[in-house]
Design an enzyme around this catalytic site. Structure first.
Site, PDB file in Angstrom:
ATOM      1  CG  ASP A 159       0.015  -0.721   2.570  1.00 13.88           C
ATOM      2  OD1 ASP A 159       1.198  -0.448   2.965  1.00 13.88           O
ATOM      3  OD2 ASP A 159      -0.561  -1.127   3.416  1.00 13.88           O
ATOM      4  CG  ASN A 161      -9.193  -1.784  12.296  1.00 11.00           C
ATOM      5  OD1 ASN A 161      -8.562  -2.293  11.822  1.00 11.00           O
ATOM      6  ND2 ASN A 161      -9.761  -0.736  11.695  1.00 11.00           N
ATOM      7  CG  HIS A 169      -5.797  -2.518   8.922  1.00 15.07           C
ATOM      8  ND1 HIS A 169      -6.118  -1.663   9.954  1.00 15.07           N
ATOM      9  CD2 HIS A 169      -4.452  -2.635   9.032  1.00 15.07           C
ATOM     10  CE1 HIS A 169      -4.486  -0.867   9.928  1.00 15.07           C
ATOM     11  NE2 HIS A 169      -4.193  -1.319   9.316  1.00 15.07           N
ATOM     12  CD  GLU A 193      -8.947   0.807   8.055  1.00 16.08           C
ATOM     13  OE1 GLU A 193      -8.964  -0.458   9.183  1.00 16.08           O
ATOM     14  OE2 GLU A 193      -8.404   2.208   7.808  1.00 16.08           O
TER      15      GLU A 193
END
Length: 243
Positions: free
Chosen positions: A67, A135, A137, A142
């Site tokens: 990313d 979380n 990811h 996400e």
């Protein structure tokens, strides 16, 4: 899924670097999927040491990063292009032309995503290094009701921006969007190497590895992959039985 729990960060880093280096030694033109953030730093340091000792060469290897932030040029100190050049690429013998990182400054981000996905399709990843967000990811995929399979632009969750704010002067400077490999892109790798450290990740590690498979915990999708190696320190693995 193989799960290994290490007593020290140094042992984890050395093991992960060994897996990546052995992939290249067995296949000099191997394709490596790489990650950024705090977790890979020690792994890259160990890879540099292996290169400097003459144990491995990356001259024929190709890399793809997961990313990049939207809006940050490669010269920005918090861009992932800058990170990779500083911590790995400039310290080993890989030609920069064989490294691939999404361009978060592209005029047409949709085209950039399509072209990046096409490159991945043409050069399947042999081993993909991943970290794990609080979380759940992976990359910047996400939690959501549904996930994009291919490389795409994602709106970062407030919690993700807050977690990454430590690298910036303030949270206002943290980009709100990123270009990321999709969950489907990641799962196409031949082998996936998930490295996680810290007590603050213990709960999400357990949820991702042993809980229901759901897009609301993107890392849980790794349970569907036939070749996943999970490397944890004692704190991150404290809610799992040692294996």
């Amino acid at each position: 899924m193989q799960i290994k729990i290490f007593d020290t960060a140094e042992e984890l880093d050395a093991y992960a670097a060994g897996l990546l280096a052995n992939t290249v030694k067995a296949k000099p033109n191997a394709v490596l999927g790489l990650a950024t953030g705090s977790t890979p730093l020690g792994i890259y340091e160990q890879l540099v040491r292996l290169y400097e000792s003459g144990d491995v060469s990356f001259k024929q290897a190709t890399t793809f990063n997961l990313d990049e932030y939207v809006g940050l040029p490669a010269s920005h100190e918090q861009s992932y292009a800058y990170y990779m050049n500083q911590h790995l690429f400039s310290r080993i013998d890989i030609p920069l032309s064989q490294t691939n990182i999404p361009d978060g400054t592209a005029a047409d981000l949709q085209q950039e995503c399509a072209e990046y996905e096409a490159k991945l399709a043409a050069s399947p990843v042999d081993i993909q290094l991943l970290g794990l967000g609080h979380n759940g990811h992976i990359g910047f995929n996400e939690p959501d009701e549904a996930l994009d399979g291919g490389t795409h632009v994602v709106q970062l969750k407030p919690g993700t921006r807050e977690a990454n704010a430590r690298f910036f002067s303030s949270i206002r400077e943290v980009p709100e969007r990123a270009v990321t490999m999709g969950a489907g892109s990641i799962l196409k790798a031949n082998t996936i190497l998930l490295a996680v450290r810290g007590a603050d990740k213990a709960a999400i590690v357990k949820e991702a590895l042993t809980g229901p498979i759901t897009t609301k915990v993107p890392a849980s999708l790794l349970q569907t992959h036939p070749r996943v190696i999970v490397l944890l320190d004692r704190e991150a693995g404290r809610m799992l039985e040692a294996k």
